[in-house]
Motif scaffolding. Structure first.
Motif, PDB file in Angstrom:
ATOM      1  N   UNK A   1    -110.793   4.863 -23.135  1.00 39.47           N
ATOM      2  CA  UNK A   1    -110.664   5.011 -21.696  1.00 39.47           C
ATOM      3  C   UNK A   1    -110.463   3.714 -20.946  1.00 39.47           C
ATOM      4  N   UNK A   2    -110.563   2.581 -21.634  1.00 36.31           N
ATOM      5  CA  UNK A   2    -110.401   1.278 -20.963  1.00 36.31           C
ATOM      6  C   UNK A   2    -108.978   0.766 -21.138  1.00 36.31           C
ATOM      7  N   UNK A   3    -108.608  -0.178 -20.286  1.00 35.18           N
ATOM      8  CA  UNK A   3    -107.286  -0.791 -20.369  1.00 35.18           C
ATOM      9  C   UNK A   3    -107.297  -2.115 -19.621  1.00 35.18           C
ATOM     10  N   UNK A   4    -106.190  -2.809 -19.689  1.00 32.74           N
ATOM     11  CA  UNK A   4    -106.047  -4.110 -19.050  1.00 32.74           C
ATOM     12  C   UNK A   4    -106.108  -3.981 -17.528  1.00 32.74           C
ATOM     13  N   UNK A   5    -106.778  -4.955 -16.889  1.00 36.59           N
ATOM     14  CA  UNK A   5    -106.890  -4.977 -15.433  1.00 36.59           C
ATOM     15  C   UNK A   5    -106.164  -6.206 -14.891  1.00 36.59           C
ATOM     16  N   UNK A   6    -105.088  -6.036 -14.134  1.00 35.31           N
ATOM     17  CA  UNK A   6    -104.338  -7.177 -13.614  1.00 35.31           C
ATOM     18  C   UNK A   6    -105.132  -8.052 -12.658  1.00 35.31           C
TER      19      UNK A   6
ATOM     20  N   UNK B   1    -102.692  -4.774 -27.433  1.00 34.45           N
ATOM     21  CA  UNK B   1    -102.485  -3.354 -27.730  1.00 34.45           C
ATOM     22  C   UNK B   1    -101.467  -2.730 -26.779  1.00 34.45           C
ATOM     23  N   UNK B   2    -101.432  -3.184 -25.538  1.00 33.63           N
ATOM     24  CA  UNK B   2    -100.458  -2.648 -24.588  1.00 33.63           C
ATOM     25  C   UNK B   2     -99.031  -2.907 -25.053  1.00 33.63           C
ATOM     26  N   UNK B   3     -98.813  -4.035 -25.745  1.00 29.72           N
ATOM     27  CA  UNK B   3     -97.474  -4.343 -26.241  1.00 29.72           C
ATOM     28  C   UNK B   3     -96.925  -3.219 -27.104  1.00 29.72           C
ATOM     29  N   UNK B   4     -97.798  -2.578 -27.876  1.00 33.70           N
ATOM     30  CA  UNK B   4     -97.344  -1.536 -28.790  1.00 33.70           C
ATOM     31  C   UNK B   4     -97.594  -0.127 -28.246  1.00 33.70           C
ATOM     32  N   UNK B   5     -98.532   0.012 -27.333  1.00 32.31           N
ATOM     33  CA  UNK B   5     -98.862   1.336 -26.814  1.00 32.31           C
ATOM     34  C   UNK B   5     -97.816   1.839 -25.826  1.00 32.31           C
ATOM     35  N   UNK B   6     -97.141   0.943 -25.152  1.00 32.37           N
ATOM     36  CA  UNK B   6     -96.048   1.378 -24.278  1.00 32.37           C
ATOM     37  C   UNK B   6     -94.888   1.897 -25.122  1.00 32.37           C
ATOM     38  N   UNK B   7     -94.073   2.757 -24.561  1.00 30.17           N
ATOM     39  CA  UNK B   7     -92.952   3.316 -25.324  1.00 30.17           C
ATOM     40  C   UNK B   7     -91.664   2.527 -25.105  1.00 30.17           C
ATOM     41  N   UNK B   8     -91.815   1.284 -24.714  1.00 31.69           N
ATOM     42  CA  UNK B   8     -90.700   0.343 -24.646  1.00 31.69           C
ATOM     43  C   UNK B   8     -91.255  -1.027 -24.977  1.00 31.69           C
TER      44      UNK B   8
END
Length: 894
Positions: A749-754, A714-721
């Motif tokens: 409210x959750x997201x990827x954790x490095x 999801x981060x791949x598409x949620x970022x604006x680049x």
């Protein structure tokens, strides 16, 4: 004649191709025309030779044998040699013979082939003359420049001009063009309207891109342009020349993927009768040596008519120099023609003599008509020569003396054509002088913009964020969003999860899939035990609901290599296929499952090309096993890892590379994480407070939970680049109960954790040894720790580094500082020491430890296998001994 005429055709301007007498073309061989009277014998040609258009009568038509031979030789033994009789399609064979012999198509509503009138002849002359003027100008002004000029192959320009003009007249609005370096500067500055001043600025050491973009740019022979060409009467076509590396033919699948992605995007807004190929055309230029020698050519041709990969047919133009670098044709291929590789897909071939530009233009129109009618690939083999060898500083006579003796003695192609037009009174000597003089004056004026003391020259901004990319951000810009929240409401997760395994009433799936459906529904109901396949489906479906399209390709991706995905369901009675997420979710976005051919370089290149076209598409290439990417290394090195740095081109491509040692042996164990980490420009030190990923060229991750995988997609598409993402994908974790997630881990409210801390540690003050790890080996370590005494368990903590690049300096420091009494730090991996992530993480971990310990240097110890020439042993007993040794080393001394 139809079968063998090309063998006698006058297609080689240097007459170097070895030609024997073609006895099959002599009527005497068949007992005909043995005397002068025999040549006058009459034959009814109706139904044998096409002499009329369709529906123009079937009455008897008598020709003498002499007229028949003359007619057929005029068609098939001229400056164009036709190969089409190898086609298994009778329709295609008849189409060609009808078109060539009667010059009208089998379709009554079509038009005869265009006539090359005086206006078109003057256009051809301008293109040829300006090409020669440019090459002479560059040679005079920059004598030490390797420009890979077009001398000898100037007919390439009228060939493309004829193709683009005919395509525009037929309604094609976009041409996606792929080509190598030879003649690129001629094409750019003439037909593709690239400003010569920009070219000269580049030659003098300047950048083709503004400096504030922060890119390294590329070499002269890789410049690009995307003009809209107007051919009158509303016929306009945008030609997009694709950026390419020096690896010949690597750009072919890129162009194919971009072509299909553009066509599918346009189809959404086009009339209902618009079909694949109506608005967008792929045009590929090749050299003869690379076309017959590079495997990616075969891979790309093999995709030309496959479901999910076809783009409506490509027109291939081979600029055939009869030499590859310094190798003559006799040492470059085993076939008669360089184009013979195209026969694997039964592509027709038109061999045309580059000394005759009018015939070249005619061949290109025929090629377009075939492509337009059948929507299949066709090849034009343009036989030319190189006047100066591989480059202008070469001495080709050293290895090809006879060829270059002939070349030195002959006039250029533009000069030969000028003589023809002077004889035909189409041009005067003054006309010729004017065309050449005006263009030379234009080049002088453009050069003055760069060299004069007047206005300074500034490169223009490329169209990086226009069209479908409008609204996106530059990754290094201030408005770039690097770390968005990617969680989704629980009700959406449940809706998507259930839809992903919805089976229609009466639809019979395989009996063993009943358990797959049941387990997924139960995990969703309980809100826990979510596996990787379910998390993936939730990521796909939630993106589709947000109007993003998802495309995943690779070998058997619908089912999944490990029979885990089952995103498509096959009816066991009819073999009909459904994709539940498409059928049940009713989202604006669609999921395309492209089970590909057994190709890596071609297919990955195709997906990468699609990623260039559409930022609203999530393109994923999944290798059957991680090490399968080896076959696509050129695409990874020259596009995925470096396109943004070289050309400012963004891509959201995702590489899924199943990774993990599990006794499978040297192959199918490792995705060679070390290679991807070496390809990143990940910083070595903690710097300046800027986001760590604002300058990373690609992300390399090894997620250990389904939720982490969900957030990454999801981060791949949620970022604006857009940035490439390389995932060392799960194998053993796919069904591992310990490697599951809760729905709450993917909620709002959750997201990827490095970095993931060790949640099993109750009292951090008791930890004496911190072991950092990445990937599935973590679960083996936890299992081993559980078998130890409670005293030992309390002393060891496992910290997972989920994102290896960009390295999470700050996040890791925060986690480590929470452990006050640590005495030892270690990195453990199951890969050999010279492989895996060790060489990448070691200096970076030490940088973090130094910052966490007030500037004092702290060592990090390596624990794992010793150096090896292979990723893993193929002997099961040895593998088990090695794995046991690594596990025990983690707890040794406690």
């Amino acid at each position: 004649m139809r079968i063998h005429g090309h063998r006698a055709a006058r297609i080689d301007p240097l007459d170097l191709i070895h030609r024997e007498e073609v006895t099959a073309l002599n009527p005497n061989r068949y007992g005909l025309g043995l005397s002068e009277e025999g040549m006058k014998e009459l034959f009814d040609v109706n139904g044998i030779i096409w002499t009329r258009g369709v529906g123009q009568g079937e009455e008897e038509e008598l020709w003498t044998l002499e007229d028949i031979v003359k007619r057929l030789r005029g068609v098939y033994v001229g400056n164009i040699g036709y190969e089409f009789m190898h086609s298994p399609s009778k329709t295609e064979r008849l189409w060609f013979s009808h078109l060539l012999e009667s010059q009208s198509l089998p379709s009554p509503e079509d038009h005869p082939l265009s006539i090359i009138d005086d206006q078109k002849r003057r256009r051809i002359h301008e293109l040829l003359a300006r090409s020669e003027v440019l090459d002479n100008f560059l040679q005079a002004k920059f004598p030490n420049l390797k420009r890979y000029g077009l001398e000898g192959g100037e007919s390439m320009l009228p060939a493309l001009d004829a193709l683009f003009g005919a395509a525009a007249a037929r309604g094609v609005r976009h041409a996606i063009l792929a080509m190598p370096h030879r003649g690129r500067l001629n094409l750019l500055t003439d037909l593709l309207q690239y400003p010569p001043s920009s070219l000269f600025h580049k030659i003098k050491g300047g950048s083709e891109l503004p400096e504030d973009l922060g890119v390294d740019a590329d070499v002269l022979s890789h410049l690009v342009s995307s003009p809209a060409l107007n051919y009158g009467n509303g016929a306009e076509i945008k030609v997009s020349l694709q950026a390419n590396p020096s690896h010949l033919e690597a750009v072919n699948p890129i162009a194919l993927g971009k072509t299909r992605a553009k066509q599918l995007s346009l189809l959404k807004t086009s009339p209902a009768d618009c079909k694949l190929g109506d608005r967008v055309m792929c045009v590929q230029l090749h050299g003869d040596g690379s076309f017959s020698g590079q495997g990616v050519v075969m891979e790309s041709l093999g995709m030309s008519n496959l479901p999910h990969f076809t783009s409506g047919g490509s027109v291939h133009l081979v600029v055939d120099n009869n030499i590859g670098y310094t190798t003559p044709a006799s040492g470059a291929r085993s076939s008669m023609y360089c184009s013979d590789v195209g026969k694997m897909i039964n592509a027709p071939v038109l061999h045309v003599n580059g000394d005759y530009p009018e015939d070249v233009a005619r061949a290109m129109e025929i090629a377009l008509r075939y492509r337009d009618y059948f929507r299949k690939d066709i090849i034009v083999d343009l036989l030319v020569y190189r006047r100066w060898g591989h480059n202008e500083l070469d001495l080709p006579g050293i290895t090809s003396p006879l060829m270059y003796e002939k070349i030195a003695a002959r006039k250029s192609v533009p000069q030969l054509y000028e003589e023809k037009l002077l004889t035909e009174e189409v041009l005067t000597a003054a006309d010729i002088s004017r065309v050449r003089g005006d263009y030379k004056a234009h080049l002088e004026s453009e050069l003055a913009k760069v060299t004069s003391g007047g206005a300074s020259f500034t490169p223009s901004y490329p169209s990086l964020l226009e069209g479908q990319w409008k609204g996106m951000a530059w990754p290094r810009g201030e408005d770039a969003v690097h770390d968005p929240v990617t969680g989704v409401p629980l009700d959406v997760l449940e809706k998507v999860g259930k839809a992903s395994v919805k089976v229609p009433e009466g639809y019979e799936i395989h009996s063993k899939l009943q358990r797959h459906v049941k387990n997924r529904l139960q995990s969703i109901e309980k809100g826990k035990g979510i596996d990787f396949a379910t998390a993936e489906a939730m990521a796909f479906g939630s993106l589709m609901l947000e109007e993003y399209d998802v495309r995943i390709s690779g070998q058997d991706v619908g089912r999944g290599t490990f029979s885990h995905r089952h995103a498509m369901l096959v009816n066991q009675k009819t073999e009909g296929v459904i994709v539940p997420l498409n059928d049940e979710l009713e989202a604006q976005g669609k999921l395309e499952l492209a089970n590909s051919s057994l190709s890596e370089m071609g297919v990955l290149g195709f997906e990468y090309g699609a990623s260039w076209e559409r930022p609203t598409l999530l393109p994923i290439w999944e290798a059957q096993f991680g090490d399968f990417f080896n076959g696509a290394q050129i695409i990874i090195d020259t596009y995925i890892a470096s396109a943004e740095t070289k050309w400012g081109r963004q891509s959201g491509i995702v590489l899924m590379l199943p990774h993990g040692l599990d006794g499978a042996g040297p192959e199918h164990s490792s995705s060679r994480i070390e290679r991807f980490l070496q390809l990143t420009n990940d910083r070595y030190t903690m710097e300046d407070g800027r986001p760590l990923n604002d300058n990373i060229n690609m992300h390399v991750v090894f997620p250990t939970t389904p939720a982490q995988y969900f957030h990454l997609l999801r981060r791949q598409m949620s970022r604006n680049y857009r940035r490439p993402l390389v995932i060392a994908g799960p194998k053993g974790m796919l069904r591992l109960a310990a490697a599951s997630s809760n729905l709450a881990d993917m909620a709002e409210g959750t997201k990827f954790k490095p970095v993931l801390d060790d949640e099993a540690v109750v009292d951090k003050s008791t930890v004496k040894r911190i072991v950092m790890v990445s990937g599935k080996f973590y679960y083996e370590l936890v299992k081993e720790r559980q078998a130890k005494s409670s005293e030992i368990q309390d002393q060891v903590a496992f910290i997972r580094i989920e994102e290896l690049a960009p390295f999470p300096f700050a996040q890791l420091q925060t986690v480590l500082e929470a452990y006050p009494n640590v005495e030892e730090y270690a990195w453990v991996q199951e890969e050999p020491r010279n492989q895996g992530a060790w060489t990448h993480v070691q200096p970076r971990i030490q940088e973090v430890l130094k910052a966490a310990n007030g500037g004092s240097s702290v060592a990090v110890e390596y624990k794992g296998r010793k150096e090896s020439a292979v990723p893993a042993t193929g002997v099961g007993k040895i593998y088990q001994v090695q794995q046991r040794a690594v596990l025990e080393s983690v707890f040794a001394g406690l």
